[in-house]
Scaffold this motif. Structure first.
Motif, PDB file in Angstrom:
ATOM      1  N   MET A   1       1.774   9.712   6.123  1.00  0.00           N
ATOM      2  CA  MET A   1       0.764   8.829   6.671  1.00  0.00           C
ATOM      3  C   MET A   1      -0.547   9.576   6.906  1.00  0.00           C
ATOM      4  SD  MET A   1      -0.794   7.953   9.747  1.00  0.00           S
ATOM      5  CE  MET A   1      -1.441   6.511  10.554  1.00  0.00           C
TER       6      MET A   1
ATOM      7  N   LEU B   1      -2.988  10.051   3.995  1.00  0.00           N
ATOM      8  CA  LEU B   1      -3.718   8.869   3.534  1.00  0.00           C
ATOM      9  C   LEU B   1      -4.758   8.370   4.527  1.00  0.00           C
ATOM     10  CD1 LEU B   1      -0.732   6.788   2.104  1.00  0.00           C
ATOM     11  CD2 LEU B   1      -2.609   7.761   0.770  1.00  0.00           C
TER      12      LEU B   1
ATOM     13  N   TYR C   1      -7.966   6.144   3.552  1.00  0.00           N
ATOM     14  CA  TYR C   1      -7.744   4.710   3.763  1.00  0.00           C
ATOM     15  C   TYR C   1      -8.881   4.103   4.588  1.00  0.00           C
ATOM     16  CZ  TYR C   1      -5.503   0.543   5.869  1.00  0.00           C
ATOM     17  OH  TYR C   1      -5.211  -0.723   6.319  1.00  0.00           O
TER      18      TYR C   1
ATOM     19  N   CYS D   1       4.100   9.836  -0.647  1.00  0.00           N
ATOM     20  CA  CYS D   1       3.319   8.796   0.047  1.00  0.00           C
ATOM     21  C   CYS D   1       1.878   8.772  -0.438  1.00  0.00           C
ATOM     22  CB  CYS D   1       3.361   9.036   1.558  1.00  0.00           C
ATOM     23  SG  CYS D   1       5.027   9.063   2.259  1.00  0.00           S
TER      24      CYS D   1
ATOM     25  N   GLY E   1       0.086   5.668  -2.224  1.00  0.00           N
ATOM     26  CA  GLY E   1      -1.055   5.063  -1.554  1.00  0.00           C
ATOM     27  C   GLY E   1      -2.314   5.065  -2.394  1.00  0.00           C
ATOM     28  N   GLU E   2      -2.605   6.192  -3.059  1.00  0.00           N
ATOM     29  CA  GLU E   2      -3.831   6.303  -3.843  1.00  0.00           C
ATOM     30  C   GLU E   2      -3.773   5.507  -5.151  1.00  0.00           C
ATOM     31  OE1 GLU E   2      -6.417   9.908  -4.070  1.00  0.00           O
ATOM     32  OE2 GLU E   2      -4.603  10.899  -3.348  1.00  0.00           O
TER      33      GLU E   2
ATOM     34  N   TRP F   1      -2.484   1.253  -0.699  1.00  0.00           N
ATOM     35  CA  TRP F   1      -2.335   1.967   0.568  1.00  0.00           C
ATOM     36  C   TRP F   1      -1.023   1.630   1.265  1.00  0.00           C
ATOM     37  CZ3 TRP F   1      -5.784   5.588   0.554  1.00  0.00           C
ATOM     38  CH2 TRP F   1      -7.068   5.366   0.006  1.00  0.00           C
ATOM     39  N   HIS F   2      -0.667   0.361   1.266  1.00  0.00           N
ATOM     40  CA  HIS F   2       0.488  -0.083   2.041  1.00  0.00           C
ATOM     41  C   HIS F   2       1.807   0.425   1.462  1.00  0.00           C
ATOM     42  CE1 HIS F   2      -2.440  -3.501   3.222  1.00  0.00           C
ATOM     43  NE2 HIS F   2      -2.558  -2.482   4.047  1.00  0.00           N
ATOM     44  N   TYR F   3       1.831   0.713   0.171  1.00  0.00           N
ATOM     45  CA  TYR F   3       3.033   1.319  -0.398  1.00  0.00           C
ATOM     46  C   TYR F   3       3.249   2.719   0.174  1.00  0.00           C
ATOM     47  CZ  TYR F   3       3.264  -2.423  -3.884  1.00  0.00           C
ATOM     48  OH  TYR F   3       3.376  -3.652  -4.506  1.00  0.00           O
ATOM     49  N   GLY F   4       2.164   3.463   0.318  1.00  0.00           N
ATOM     50  CA  GLY F   4       2.270   4.805   0.891  1.00  0.00           C
ATOM     51  C   GLY F   4       2.729   4.765   2.335  1.00  0.00           C
ATOM     52  N   PHE F   5       2.142   3.861   3.133  1.00  0.00           N
ATOM     53  CA  PHE F   5       2.544   3.746   4.534  1.00  0.00           C
ATOM     54  C   PHE F   5       3.992   3.261   4.644  1.00  0.00           C
ATOM     55  CE2 PHE F   5      -2.187   2.855   5.156  1.00  0.00           C
ATOM     56  CZ  PHE F   5      -2.462   4.176   5.510  1.00  0.00           C
TER      57      PHE F   5
END
Length: 462
Positions: free
Chosen positions: A47, A50, A54, A198, A202-203, A207-211
């Motif tokens: 988290m 990112l 983000y 992550c 995210g990149e 973003w929400h996939y990474g979180f």
């Protein structure tokens, strides 16, 4: 790279050790703690890798920021304290506050675990709050609530999980040092893998996939901890007031010396924390990241930061052992001076790259070399400073002083966030030279205060 060992295992030394050598010659509970910590650090650093990108690239922009619940009032409060902030300055300032509070809360979380909740309950409650915080990051409206849950959760989990490592062993058990070495390695493994997973999600995909991946990692950590709960130390009864050790004559000067050391440590952490704060924005804007038609994600450089520590730690420890065999190993204070000077050199290296670039983008060699220089500086400062405090602090306040060491990271994180506002108006070279001066001042202060530190911290060979 910028967190280590324990916050409060001194009081736990009195607890009855858990018996049973079933994991690498250690109590089986160590395996569950180590893997829980690895997954927790995976979620945390995933988290963290990112967060600035983000905010600066998406969340804080008009059309999106209006969706964040309670942000208008939060912005008024923030700018009332720090002045008007651009989008980028706002992102770095929020990140600085987040990191600062992450390292402030373990002082309170450790106290709650010791006095009220018990360490196991504190760990589980903290882990659940962290998982909730990661999943809440998937909803823009819940952004401030997500950060709050992560801050409180990390405060409950961090110190209480680390303290249980010490409680697996009797006070005179020589395996403790090895156990903490394995524990610290798990931190860096999690920190190295997280940005690759992550950060990439995210990149490149959203973003929400990474979180979300960070949240899944925390849930895995919870299941591992629950599976091994019967192998972990039981929460000990509170120590009766009459059994508490008392401060001795001269302890007051030792405490003052340790507090002065915390101030110097904060100078180091101010520069170190920028690796996770403004530095990703510098990477995104100033580095030519293309390799064979592939654009290297910014978050991979955070992974490299921890990978460099993992690669260089054995070499640094071998070098110290070689010096020890020749009776030439520097004392803790001299190691801290060396580490601050090395990190100063890392910041100067970035400034030199900017100066030589003539305004064009820099090649990948500049950040890669930077991370390996940083790793050496960290190894000479981070764990050494914490070990010095744990050894020098009076017995009556040992656990509290070791836990309070994280306040250095709190103030360092806050300062790095405030300094982030100068990245836009200053030249890039000037920005990194400013941080070189900050961490270099730490080396100078330890050098000037070497004799009183040696005397009041009751150090021998320094």
């Amino acid at each position: 790279m910028h967190d280590n060992m324990t916050s409060a295992d001194a009081s736990a030394d009195k607890a009855k050790p858990v018996i049973g050598d079933t994991f690498m010659g250690h109590p089986k509970g160590l395996a569950y703690i180590v893997f829980t910590e690895a997954w927790e650090r995976f979620s945390f650093y995933g988290m963290q890798a990112l967060l600035v990108l983000y905010m600066a690239s998406y969340l804080l922009h008009p059309g999106t920021i209006e969706n964040v619940a309670a942000f208008a009032g939060f912005r008024v409060l923030l700018e009332g304290i720090f002045g008007q902030l651009s989008i980028q300055a706002m992102a770095t300032q929020i990140f600085g506050l987040y990191i600062g509070l992450i390292y402030f809360m373990p002082v309170i979380g450790g106290w709650l675990g010791d006095r009220f909740l018990g360490q196991q309950k504190a760990v589980l409650l903290g882990a659940a709050m962290m998982a909730a915080g990661h999943f809440l990051m998937a909803f823009e409206a819940a952004f401030l609530f997500a950060l709050s849950a992560l801050i409180v959760g990390a405060g409950l989990l961090k110190g209480n999980l680390a303290a249980q490592v010490g409680r697996l062993y009797a006070k005179d058990d020589q395996r403790r040092d090895t156990a903490y070495s394995v524990y610290v390695m798990s931190i860096n493994v999690g920190a190295a893998v997280a940005p690759l997973v992550c950060g990439t999600l995210g990149e490149l995909y959203g973003w929400h996939y990474g979180f979300g991946a960070a949240g899944i990692g925390m849930v895995v950590g919870i299941f591992i901890y629950l599976a091994g709960r019967h192998h972990l130390p039981h929460d000990s009864a509170k120590i009766e007031h009459g059994d508490q050790p008392k401060l001795q004559p001269g302890d007051g000067k030792t405490i003052v010396a340790i507090l002065a050391l915390f101030i110097i440590a904060a100078l180091f952490w101010t520069a170190q924390t920028q690796v996770w704060n403004t530095y990703p924005l510098w990477i995104r804007g100033r580095i030519d990241r293309e390799i064979l038609d592939m654009l290297v994600p910014v978050t991979w450089f955070q992974a490299l930061d921890s990978i460099a520590v993992l690669l260089l730690a054995p070499l640094v420890m071998w070098y110290w052992q070689r010096q020890r065999n020749r009776a030439q190993e520097p004392g803790d204070l001299r190691k801290i001076i060396i580490g601050c000077l090395v990190f100063t050199g890392a910041c100067v290296w970035l400034a030199a790259g900017e100066t030589l670039s003539g305004g064009s983008q820099l090649s990948l060699i500049w950040p890669v070399v930077f991370h390996f220089i940083c790793a050496v500086g960290f190894l000479y400062v981070g764990p050494i400073m914490l070990a010095l405090v744990s050894r020098a602090a009076p017995e009556a306040v040992n656990a509290m002083m070791v836990g309070a060491y994280y306040l250095s990271l709190f103030f360092g994180g806050m300062a790095s966030g405030w300094l982030g506002r100068f990245y836009e108006p200053m030249s890039e070279a000037g920005f990194w030279l400013m941080h070189a001066g900050i961490v270099g001042a730490g080396a100078l202060l330890v050098f000037l205060l070497h004799k009183p530190f040696t005397r009041h911290l009751r150090l021998s060979h320094q």
